[in-house]
Design a protein around this motif. Structure first.
Motif, PDB file in Angstrom:
ATOM      1  N   ASP A 189       0.820  -1.210   0.000  1.00 52.71           N
ATOM      2  CA  ASP A 189       0.000   0.000   0.000  1.00 52.71           C
ATOM      3  C   ASP A 189       0.854   1.262   0.000  1.00 52.71           C
ATOM      4  O   ASP A 189       0.542   2.239  -0.690  1.00 52.71           O
ATOM      5  CB  ASP A 189      -0.937   0.024   1.205  1.00 52.71           C
ATOM      6  CG  ASP A 189      -2.047  -1.009   1.113  1.00 52.71           C
ATOM      7  OD1 ASP A 189      -2.285  -1.543   0.009  1.00 52.71           O
ATOM      8  OD2 ASP A 189      -2.678  -1.286   2.161  1.00 52.71           O
ATOM      9  N   LEU A 194      -3.162  11.092   0.782  1.00 53.79           N
ATOM     10  CA  LEU A 194      -4.165  10.517   1.673  1.00 53.79           C
ATOM     11  C   LEU A 194      -3.984   9.000   1.808  1.00 53.79           C
ATOM     12  O   LEU A 194      -4.067   8.454   2.904  1.00 53.79           O
ATOM     13  CB  LEU A 194      -5.567  10.850   1.166  1.00 53.79           C
ATOM     14  CG  LEU A 194      -6.720  10.494   2.100  1.00 53.79           C
ATOM     15  CD1 LEU A 194      -6.530  11.183   3.452  1.00 53.79           C
ATOM     16  CD2 LEU A 194      -8.034  10.886   1.471  1.00 53.79           C
ATOM     17  N   LYS A 195      -3.705   8.326   0.712  1.00 53.76           N
ATOM     18  CA  LYS A 195      -3.443   6.885   0.773  1.00 53.76           C
ATOM     19  C   LYS A 195      -2.151   6.598   1.543  1.00 53.76           C
ATOM     20  O   LYS A 195      -2.061   5.603   2.249  1.00 53.76           O
ATOM     21  CB  LYS A 195      -3.344   6.283  -0.630  1.00 53.76           C
ATOM     22  CG  LYS A 195      -4.666   6.124  -1.313  1.00 53.76           C
ATOM     23  CD  LYS A 195      -4.508   5.433  -2.652  1.00 53.76           C
ATOM     24  CE  LYS A 195      -5.826   5.270  -3.357  1.00 53.76           C
ATOM     25  NZ  LYS A 195      -5.656   4.608  -4.671  1.00 53.76           N
ATOM     26  N   VAL A 206      -0.914   8.441   4.018  1.00 51.28           N
ATOM     27  CA  VAL A 206      -1.226   8.640   5.435  1.00 51.28           C
ATOM     28  C   VAL A 206      -2.005   7.436   5.974  1.00 51.28           C
ATOM     29  O   VAL A 206      -1.727   6.939   7.074  1.00 51.28           O
ATOM     30  CB  VAL A 206      -2.010   9.954   5.653  1.00 51.28           C
ATOM     31  CG1 VAL A 206      -2.570  10.034   7.060  1.00 51.28           C
ATOM     32  CG2 VAL A 206      -1.124  11.143   5.359  1.00 51.28           C
ATOM     33  N   ASN A 207      -2.947   6.939   5.190  1.00 50.35           N
ATOM     34  CA  ASN A 207      -3.728   5.769   5.602  1.00 50.35           C
ATOM     35  C   ASN A 207      -2.822   4.553   5.795  1.00 50.35           C
ATOM     36  O   ASN A 207      -2.960   3.812   6.777  1.00 50.35           O
ATOM     37  CB  ASN A 207      -4.816   5.474   4.563  1.00 50.35           C
ATOM     38  CG  ASN A 207      -5.724   4.363   4.985  1.00 50.35           C
ATOM     39  OD1 ASN A 207      -6.177   4.330   6.127  1.00 50.35           O
ATOM     40  ND2 ASN A 207      -5.996   3.440   4.083  1.00 50.35           N
ATOM     41  N   ALA A 208      -1.895   4.338   4.890  1.00 53.17           N
ATOM     42  CA  ALA A 208      -0.969   3.213   5.007  1.00 53.17           C
ATOM     43  C   ALA A 208      -0.046   3.388   6.208  1.00 53.17           C
ATOM     44  O   ALA A 208       0.262   2.424   6.911  1.00 53.17           O
ATOM     45  CB  ALA A 208      -0.155   3.074   3.725  1.00 53.17           C
ATOM     46  N   VAL A 248      -0.735   5.014   9.009  1.00 54.23           N
ATOM     47  CA  VAL A 248      -1.532   4.769  10.209  1.00 54.23           C
ATOM     48  C   VAL A 248      -1.745   3.264  10.380  1.00 54.23           C
ATOM     49  O   VAL A 248      -1.669   2.737  11.494  1.00 54.23           O
ATOM     50  CB  VAL A 248      -2.875   5.531  10.147  1.00 54.23           C
ATOM     51  CG1 VAL A 248      -3.815   5.085  11.244  1.00 54.23           C
ATOM     52  CG2 VAL A 248      -2.630   7.030  10.234  1.00 54.23           C
ATOM     53  N   GLY A 249      -1.982   2.574   9.283  1.00 51.21           N
ATOM     54  CA  GLY A 249      -2.113   1.118   9.332  1.00 51.21           C
ATOM     55  C   GLY A 249      -0.837   0.457   9.813  1.00 51.21           C
ATOM     56  O   GLY A 249      -0.873  -0.506  10.587  1.00 51.21           O
TER      57      GLY A 249
END
Length: 82
Positions: free
Chosen positions: A34, A45-46, A48-50, A52-53
């Motif tokens: 990711d 945004l992707k 940041v999401n990855a 955080v994951g």
């Protein structure tokens, strides 16, 4: 004890904790994928999401390791306690 109770208690055993750590390690491959995809697409945004994951994965792995250490230290008899 029912089979359901036995299955619920499995995650608090040494093999259950090891399986959880292995699952976390396997999940790391998806997170890396990711992150690479987000960087090539320049999608913040992707990314940041990855990230955080990834942080959640690290935290859960550390919790599993801590529980495994507690389980291991509790099972070893304390000779000096007397």
């Amino acid at each position: 004890m029912s089979k359901l109770d036995t299955a619920k208690g499995f995650k608090h055993t040494k093999p259950g904790l090891m399986l959880g750590i292995g699952g976390s390690a396997f999940g790391a491959f998806g997170i890396v994928k990711d992150i690479r995809r987000a960087r090539t697409e320049a999608d913040t945004l992707k990314l940041v999401n990855a990230a955080v994951g990834a942080l959640a994965l690290v935290t859960s792995t550390l919790l599993l390791v801590r529980e495994l250490r507690r389980l291991t230290s509790d099972s070893v008899p304390d000779i000096l306690a007397d």
